[in-house]
Design a protein around this motif. Structure first.
Motif, PDB file in Angstrom:
ATOM      1  N   HIS A  26       0.839  -1.210   0.000  1.00 22.89           N
ATOM      2  CA  HIS A  26       0.000   0.000   0.000  1.00 22.89           C
ATOM      3  C   HIS A  26       0.872   1.257   0.000  1.00 22.89           C
ATOM      4  CE1 HIS A  26      -3.572  -2.346   0.689  1.00 22.89           C
ATOM      5  NE2 HIS A  26      -4.310  -1.259   0.819  1.00 22.89           N
ATOM      6  N   SER A  30       0.794   4.102  -2.774  1.00 20.85           N
ATOM      7  CA  SER A  30       0.431   5.472  -2.389  1.00 20.85           C
ATOM      8  C   SER A  30       1.511   6.476  -2.780  1.00 20.85           C
ATOM      9  CB  SER A  30       0.169   5.541  -0.879  1.00 20.85           C
ATOM     10  OG  SER A  30      -0.952   4.770  -0.533  1.00 20.85           O
ATOM     11  N   GLY A  55      -1.843   3.327  -7.906  1.00 22.62           N
ATOM     12  CA  GLY A  55      -2.106   3.232  -6.463  1.00 22.62           C
ATOM     13  C   GLY A  55      -2.970   2.038  -6.108  1.00 22.62           C
ATOM     14  N   LEU A  81      -9.569   5.876   1.029  1.00 25.19           N
ATOM     15  CA  LEU A  81      -8.505   6.709   0.471  1.00 25.19           C
ATOM     16  C   LEU A  81      -7.816   7.509   1.573  1.00 25.19           C
ATOM     17  CD1 LEU A  81      -6.942   7.740  -1.980  1.00 25.19           C
ATOM     18  CD2 LEU A  81      -8.713   9.495  -2.253  1.00 25.19           C
ATOM     19  N   ASP A  84      -5.674   5.220   3.626  1.00 24.12           N
ATOM     20  CA  ASP A  84      -4.433   4.834   2.946  1.00 24.12           C
ATOM     21  C   ASP A  84      -3.304   5.798   3.297  1.00 24.12           C
ATOM     22  OD1 ASP A  84      -5.512   2.628   1.651  1.00 24.12           O
ATOM     23  OD2 ASP A  84      -5.810   3.672  -0.256  1.00 24.12           O
ATOM     24  N   TYR A  85      -3.619   7.079   3.312  1.00 21.35           N
ATOM     25  CA  TYR A  85      -2.569   8.068   3.574  1.00 21.35           C
ATOM     26  C   TYR A  85      -2.280   8.222   5.068  1.00 21.35           C
ATOM     27  CZ  TYR A  85      -2.045   8.682  -1.291  1.00 21.35           C
ATOM     28  OH  TYR A  85      -1.758   8.424  -2.613  1.00 21.35           O
ATOM     29  N   LEU A  88      -0.025   5.314   5.478  1.00 26.96           N
ATOM     30  CA  LEU A  88       1.290   5.635   4.911  1.00 26.96           C
ATOM     31  C   LEU A  88       2.088   6.465   5.917  1.00 26.96           C
ATOM     32  CD1 LEU A  88       3.392   5.744   2.651  1.00 26.96           C
ATOM     33  CD2 LEU A  88       2.144   7.713   1.721  1.00 26.96           C
TER      34      LEU A  88
END
Length: 105
Positions: A26, A30, A55, A81, A84-85, A88
């Motif tokens: 992931h 990303s 992505g 979404l 995901d960040y 990250l």
């Protein structure tokens, strides 16, 4: 399961990303998606099309072949979404393992 807020979604998301390989894939996707967005501004707008493809390719591969579960994107695209960040950031800063330990008991 009814999810109305990001705070309700986050534990579900973390459980769906319990394996380190999934989180690394992931993160790669990303970062490459962000690179595509930069390239779209600097090089060519065509890179805007590549950002989600690249992505999601890494993310979905990890769900289907590593976690063996369904990507959260299908049920909660906007929360997914954002998560995901968040994941990250937490992966890069070293705090994601703690989230997994907390939510995957």
């Amino acid at each position: 399961m009814t999810i109305r807020t990001f705070a309700e979604f986050w534990p579900y998301y973390v459980r769906a990303h319990s394996r380190r390989v999934t989180r690394v894939l992931h993160a790669i996707g990303s970062i490459l998606a962000l690179a595509c967005l930069v390239a779209a501004v600097v090089v060519s707008p065509w890179f805007f099309l590549a950002a989600p493809v690249i992505g999601y390719a890494f993310a979905w591969y990890s769900h289907f072949f590593v976690e063996h579960n369904k990507p959260a994107t299908f049920g909660h695209p906007f929360f997914s979404l954002a998560a995901d960040y968040v994941m990250l950031w937490k992966t890069v800063t070293g705090s994601m393992d703690g989230e997994v330990a907390e939510h995957c008991r």
